[in-house]
Design a protein around this motif. Structure first.
Motif, PDB file in Angstrom:
ATOM      1  N   THR A  37     -10.350  -1.597  -3.725  1.00 14.63           N
ATOM      2  CA  THR A  37     -11.361  -1.894  -2.700  1.00 14.63           C
ATOM      3  C   THR A  37     -12.450  -2.840  -3.196  1.00 14.63           C
ATOM      4  OG1 THR A  37     -10.954   0.292  -1.754  1.00 14.63           O
ATOM      5  CG2 THR A  37     -12.965  -0.864  -1.041  1.00 14.63           C
ATOM      6  N   TYR A  38     -12.965  -2.592  -4.407  1.00 14.84           N
ATOM      7  CA  TYR A  38     -14.190  -3.275  -4.828  1.00 14.84           C
ATOM      8  C   TYR A  38     -14.001  -4.302  -5.935  1.00 14.84           C
ATOM      9  CZ  TYR A  38     -16.490   0.450  -2.208  1.00 14.84           C
ATOM     10  OH  TYR A  38     -16.886   1.309  -1.212  1.00 14.84           O
ATOM     11  N   PHE A  39     -12.824  -4.395  -6.534  1.00 20.40           N
ATOM     12  CA  PHE A  39     -12.649  -5.311  -7.662  1.00 20.40           C
ATOM     13  C   PHE A  39     -11.524  -6.296  -7.380  1.00 20.40           C
ATOM     14  CE2 PHE A  39     -14.426  -1.401  -9.419  1.00 20.40           C
ATOM     15  CZ  PHE A  39     -15.489  -1.895 -10.151  1.00 20.40           C
ATOM     16  N   SER A  40     -11.548  -7.389  -8.135  1.00 14.18           N
ATOM     17  CA  SER A  40     -10.514  -8.405  -7.991  1.00 14.18           C
ATOM     18  C   SER A  40     -10.303  -9.095  -9.335  1.00 14.18           C
ATOM     19  CB  SER A  40     -10.918  -9.449  -6.935  1.00 14.18           C
ATOM     20  OG  SER A  40     -12.116 -10.116  -7.326  1.00 14.18           O
ATOM     21  N   GLY A  41      -9.193  -9.833  -9.440  1.00 16.14           N
ATOM     22  CA  GLY A  41      -8.915 -10.591 -10.652  1.00 16.14           C
ATOM     23  C   GLY A  41      -8.627  -9.699 -11.846  1.00 16.14           C
ATOM     24  N   TYR A  42      -9.108 -10.138 -13.030  1.00 17.73           N
ATOM     25  CA  TYR A  42      -8.862  -9.389 -14.258  1.00 17.73           C
ATOM     26  C   TYR A  42      -9.573  -8.039 -14.253  1.00 17.73           C
ATOM     27  CZ  TYR A  42      -6.829 -13.628 -16.224  1.00 17.73           C
ATOM     28  OH  TYR A  42      -6.037 -14.709 -16.460  1.00 17.73           O
ATOM     29  N   THR A  43     -10.726  -7.968 -13.614  1.00 20.16           N
ATOM     30  CA  THR A  43     -11.455  -6.706 -13.551  1.00 20.16           C
ATOM     31  C   THR A  43     -10.643  -5.650 -12.820  1.00 20.16           C
ATOM     32  OG1 THR A  43     -13.511  -7.978 -13.465  1.00 20.16           O
ATOM     33  CG2 THR A  43     -13.642  -5.637 -12.935  1.00 20.16           C
ATOM     34  N   ARG A  44      -9.965  -6.061 -11.752  1.00 18.81           N
ATOM     35  CA  ARG A  44      -9.129  -5.110 -11.017  1.00 18.81           C
ATOM     36  C   ARG A  44      -7.986  -4.599 -11.895  1.00 18.81           C
ATOM     37  NH1 ARG A  44      -6.397  -6.757  -5.339  1.00 18.81           N
ATOM     38  NH2 ARG A  44      -8.552  -6.388  -4.627  1.00 18.81           N
ATOM     39  N   LEU A  45      -7.388  -5.484 -12.671  1.00 15.58           N
ATOM     40  CA  LEU A  45      -6.304  -5.053 -13.547  1.00 15.58           C
ATOM     41  C   LEU A  45      -6.779  -4.017 -14.565  1.00 15.58           C
ATOM     42  CD1 LEU A  45      -4.476  -8.439 -14.256  1.00 15.58           C
ATOM     43  CD2 LEU A  45      -3.752  -6.601 -12.728  1.00 15.58           C
ATOM     44  N   VAL A  46      -7.984  -4.249 -15.104  1.00 11.92           N
ATOM     45  CA  VAL A  46      -8.535  -3.294 -16.072  1.00 11.92           C
ATOM     46  C   VAL A  46      -8.782  -1.945 -15.407  1.00 11.92           C
ATOM     47  CG1 VAL A  46     -10.503  -2.788 -17.559  1.00 11.92           C
ATOM     48  CG2 VAL A  46      -9.548  -5.095 -17.505  1.00 11.92           C
ATOM     49  N   VAL A  47      -9.374  -1.959 -14.207  1.00  8.88           N
ATOM     50  CA  VAL A  47      -9.669  -0.708 -13.498  1.00  8.88           C
ATOM     51  C   VAL A  47      -8.372   0.012 -13.112  1.00  8.88           C
ATOM     52  CG1 VAL A  47     -10.735   0.292 -11.442  1.00  8.88           C
ATOM     53  CG2 VAL A  47     -11.880  -1.566 -12.660  1.00  8.88           C
ATOM     54  N   LEU A  48      -7.364  -0.743 -12.698  1.00  2.00           N
ATOM     55  CA  LEU A  48      -6.096  -0.126 -12.311  1.00  2.00           C
ATOM     56  C   LEU A  48      -5.305   0.374 -13.528  1.00  2.00           C
ATOM     57  CD1 LEU A  48      -4.854  -2.560  -9.509  1.00  2.00           C
ATOM     58  CD2 LEU A  48      -6.000  -0.354  -9.259  1.00  2.00           C
ATOM     59  N   PHE A  49      -5.601  -0.144 -14.691  1.00  2.42           N
ATOM     60  CA  PHE A  49      -4.931   0.335 -15.899  1.00  2.42           C
ATOM     61  C   PHE A  49      -5.460   1.704 -16.331  1.00  2.42           C
ATOM     62  CE2 PHE A  49      -4.906   0.593 -20.596  1.00  2.42           C
ATOM     63  CZ  PHE A  49      -3.531   0.591 -20.803  1.00  2.42           C
ATOM     64  N   LEU A  50      -6.705   2.007 -15.995  1.00  6.78           N
ATOM     65  CA  LEU A  50      -7.311   3.279 -16.403  1.00  6.78           C
ATOM     66  C   LEU A  50      -6.571   4.503 -15.858  1.00  6.78           C
ATOM     67  CD1 LEU A  50     -11.113   2.393 -16.147  1.00  6.78           C
ATOM     68  CD2 LEU A  50      -9.713   2.577 -18.195  1.00  6.78           C
ATOM     69  N   PRO A  51      -6.136   4.511 -14.578  1.00  3.28           N
ATOM     70  CA  PRO A  51      -5.367   5.677 -14.108  1.00  3.28           C
ATOM     71  C   PRO A  51      -4.081   5.913 -14.892  1.00  3.28           C
ATOM     72  CG  PRO A  51      -6.144   4.399 -12.252  1.00  3.28           C
ATOM     73  CD  PRO A  51      -6.450   3.602 -13.471  1.00  3.28           C
ATOM     74  N   LEU A  52      -3.398   4.833 -15.267  1.00  2.00           N
ATOM     75  CA  LEU A  52      -2.188   4.991 -16.073  1.00  2.00           C
ATOM     76  C   LEU A  52      -2.507   5.612 -17.431  1.00  2.00           C
ATOM     77  CD1 LEU A  52      -0.414   1.564 -15.361  1.00  2.00           C
ATOM     78  CD2 LEU A  52       0.130   3.798 -14.380  1.00  2.00           C
ATOM     79  N   LEU A  53      -3.590   5.141 -18.025  1.00  5.14           N
ATOM     80  CA  LEU A  53      -4.007   5.686 -19.318  1.00  5.14           C
ATOM     81  C   LEU A  53      -4.387   7.155 -19.193  1.00  5.14           C
ATOM     82  CD1 LEU A  53      -4.652   5.064 -22.297  1.00  5.14           C
ATOM     83  CD2 LEU A  53      -6.959   4.440 -21.581  1.00  5.14           C
ATOM     84  N   LEU A  54      -5.096   7.502 -18.118  1.00  4.73           N
ATOM     85  CA  LEU A  54      -5.560   8.873 -17.907  1.00  4.73           C
ATOM     86  C   LEU A  54      -4.380   9.815 -17.668  1.00  4.73           C
ATOM     87  CD1 LEU A  54      -8.197  10.476 -17.718  1.00  4.73           C
ATOM     88  CD2 LEU A  54      -8.189  10.073 -15.257  1.00  4.73           C
ATOM     89  N   MET A  55      -3.458   9.426 -16.817  1.00  4.29           N
ATOM     90  CA  MET A  55      -2.294  10.266 -16.542  1.00  4.29           C
ATOM     91  C   MET A  55      -1.391  10.375 -17.770  1.00  4.29           C
ATOM     92  SD  MET A  55      -2.539  11.579 -13.584  1.00  4.29           S
ATOM     93  CE  MET A  55      -0.898  12.282 -13.601  1.00  4.29           C
ATOM     94  N   GLY A  56      -1.249   9.287 -18.483  1.00  2.00           N
ATOM     95  CA  GLY A  56      -0.449   9.343 -19.707  1.00  2.00           C
ATOM     96  C   GLY A  56      -1.038  10.305 -20.726  1.00  2.00           C
TER      97      GLY A  56
END
Length: 558
Positions: A37-56
């Protein structure tokens, strides 16, 4: 099966889902919504990577915890088998023996928890010792400990006495521990290579960050700052990785109250800190406020190294006491075997044996033996007398094994058998430590060399950048090219030089701490390593700065 692991780490499936999986899922879903919703570009990729890290992390937690328990069991297995073997020659029954082992949480760690499980199976579930060992062997995180329990269960079922089995197991388990220790040293060597490679690679990256703004439209200070922060982050991560894989093998004691040596080291530490603060303030005042000519001529690298030098005093005295502790450990097995043989020959005359042995020469241990004899001869509390003896030696290993010997003799065990069993295992541990000390000593030399190599590389790169910058400023650049060509101001160059030196200081701090982390010694010694590496980096950095300036006809505007 995945859920079969949960009971082995003390988790029920329901608790695991409620405490780990469910919170991680909720937080991951919120992060996904926020990222989309609130991020785009490289920042969005970083934010979207956090859920994978957390679940892992949530899914991998049982495996991480299981591996941690295995490490904790293997690193103290030598203490467990020695204590188990020594206590088995007393008159304690098997249930009391397991209960006593279960209470030694400070000495045995995770193995005390495993012993408590066996005790519960015996007392509450009316299982025999053999059945309890066989049940726990299939569920132990450590294959080495599981194999030991299987062998013990088989020997008990076959009618062998427990003390005979444990006496024969000493060599087997100590050999397994020796292989574990050697693998840990090999892993340490691997981490050393990783550390050297990482530091070298990041140094070249910092060099690239200094030169790149001449070729790409990036800000000089920002590029250098990001590169240096990345360097510090990688150093911290490597230290954490090394710390998590090293076996527990400390040198210094764990007494409740500080000993005379502890107070002495604390006194020298306070003197070092006060001397450092006062000397540094004097040098800074003389260079920037008082403008003393002799001090103003000293470069800032040497000024800072001079200011930090008093810290080496506290580190030096700690190193000297640490060497004495190591020598005490070399003499302890000989003393203990002599004491055990003497007590056995005299039929229990502990005081007389100590009086005779305290008059002999056992190197640095002799003074502590005199104190032990005086406490034991008072006949107030023999257990405390031996405990204070371990604290006075400042050796963690002497502290543990001398208390084992005292407990065994107090409970009616044969002093000669206990002394020979403890002394033999103690000597094996000392021999393993020699290999570790040699490996750490080699690593120390590598770290000193890296300090000089980093200083040479970074300051030479800064000198080249200053030369290119001077070339750009001397050219008559058309107005159309000014927006393309980057030019560094003298203030930015000064800041970059200070940032480079700041990273060298941080490297010296981390490396000094890492040396003592590896050998398990007193952390105050790291101050001496820090000062030595700081001087190496400062001298090499200053020489590189001067030589680069003379060769290229430039000098950093400091």
């Amino acid at each position: 099966m995945f859920f079969d692991i949960l009971p082995r780490v003390g988790l029920k499936p329901k608790d695991y889902i409620l405490k780990f999986i469910l919170p991680a899922s909720v937080i991951s879903l919120l992060l996904l919504i926020l990222g989309i919703t609130y991020f785009s570009g490289y920042t969005r990729l970083v934010v979207l990577f956090l859920p994978l890290l957390l679940m892992g992390s949530a899914i991998g937690y049982p495996y991480i915890e299981l591996d941690s328990q295995r490490q904790k069991i293997n690193e103290r297995l030598h203490i467990f088998i020695t204590k188990f073997g020594v206590l088995s020659i007393t008159d304690l029954d098997r249930k009391e023996l397991m209960h006593l082992l279960a209470t030694e949480k400070e000495e045995l760690g995770q193995l005390a928890t495993e012993s408590h499980k066996i005790f519960v199976l015996i007392k509450r579930w009316n299982q025999s010792l053999a059945e309890s060992c066989r049940f726990l062997a299939n569920r132990s995180p450590s294959s080495q400990f599981g194999d030991f329990l299987d062998r013990m269960a088989y020997s008990i079922d076959s009618g062998q006495e427990l003390k005979e089995f444990l006496h024969g197991e000493q060599d087997i388990v100590m050999e397994d521990y020796g292989e574990f220790y050697k693998r840990a040293i090999y892993t340490l060597d691997t981490f050393k290579e990783m550390y050297v490679s990482a530091v070298t690679s990041v140094s070249f990256f910092v060099t690239f960050a200094i030169i790149a703004p001449f070729l790409l439209p990036y800000d000089f200070v920002t590029m250098v700052t990001v590169a240096l922060l990345g360097f510090v982050l990688i150093e911290v991560l490597l230290v954490y990785a090394i710390k998590s894989r090293l076996p527990y093998d400390r040198l210094w004691h764990t007494g409740e109250k500080p000993t005379k040596i502890d107070l002495k080291l604390k006194k020298w530490l306070i003197i070092s800190v006060i001397g450092t603060v006062l000397f540094t303030l004097f040098l800074l005042w003389g260079k920037f406020i008082g403008e003393i000519p002799q001090i103003m001529k000293i470069p800032y690298q040497i000024i800072f190294a001079l200011g930090m030098s008093p810290l080496a005093i506290g580190g030096y005295f700690a190193q000297r006491e640490e060497n004495l502790v190591i020598r005490k450990e070399f003499n302890f097995p000989d003393f203990l075997r002599s004491l055990g043989d003497s007590v056995s020959a005299k039929g229990g005359g502990m005081t007389d044996s100590l009086e005779y042995l305290s008059s002999n020469d056992f190197g640095p241990l002799t003074k502590d033996l005199e104190g032990l004899y005086k406490r034991v001869s008072i006949r107030v509390n023999s257990q405390k007398a031996w405990r204070y003896f371990g604290y006075d030696t400042c050796s963690y290993m002497i502290q543990l094994f001398s208390e084992m010997f005292e407990r065994c003799t107090f409970l009616g065990g044969n002093a000669g058998v206990a002394a020979h069993m403890i002394g033999k295992n103690f000597r094996k541990i000392i021999n393993l430590r020699k290999a570790k000390y040699q490996s750490v000593s080699q690593f120390s030399g590598i770290m000193y060399g890296l300090a000089g190599g980093m200083a040479l590389t970074l300051y030479a790169s800064a000198g080249v950048a200053n030369m290119v910058n001077g070339l750009y400023t001397s050219l008559d650049i058309p107005d159309t090219m000014i927006s393309i060509v980057n030019i560094i101001t003298p203030e930015d160059f000064s800041l970059i030089a200070y940032l480079i030196y700041g990273v060298l200081v941080i490297y010296s701090i981390v490396s000094g701490y890492l040396i003592k982390l590896m050998d398990g010694g007193h952390y105050q010694v790291s101050l001496m390593h820090f000062v030595i590496m700081l001087w190496v980096a400062s001298i090499v950095g200053y020489i590189a700065e001067v030589m680069t300036g003379s060769l290229l006809g430039t000098s950093l505007p400091i």
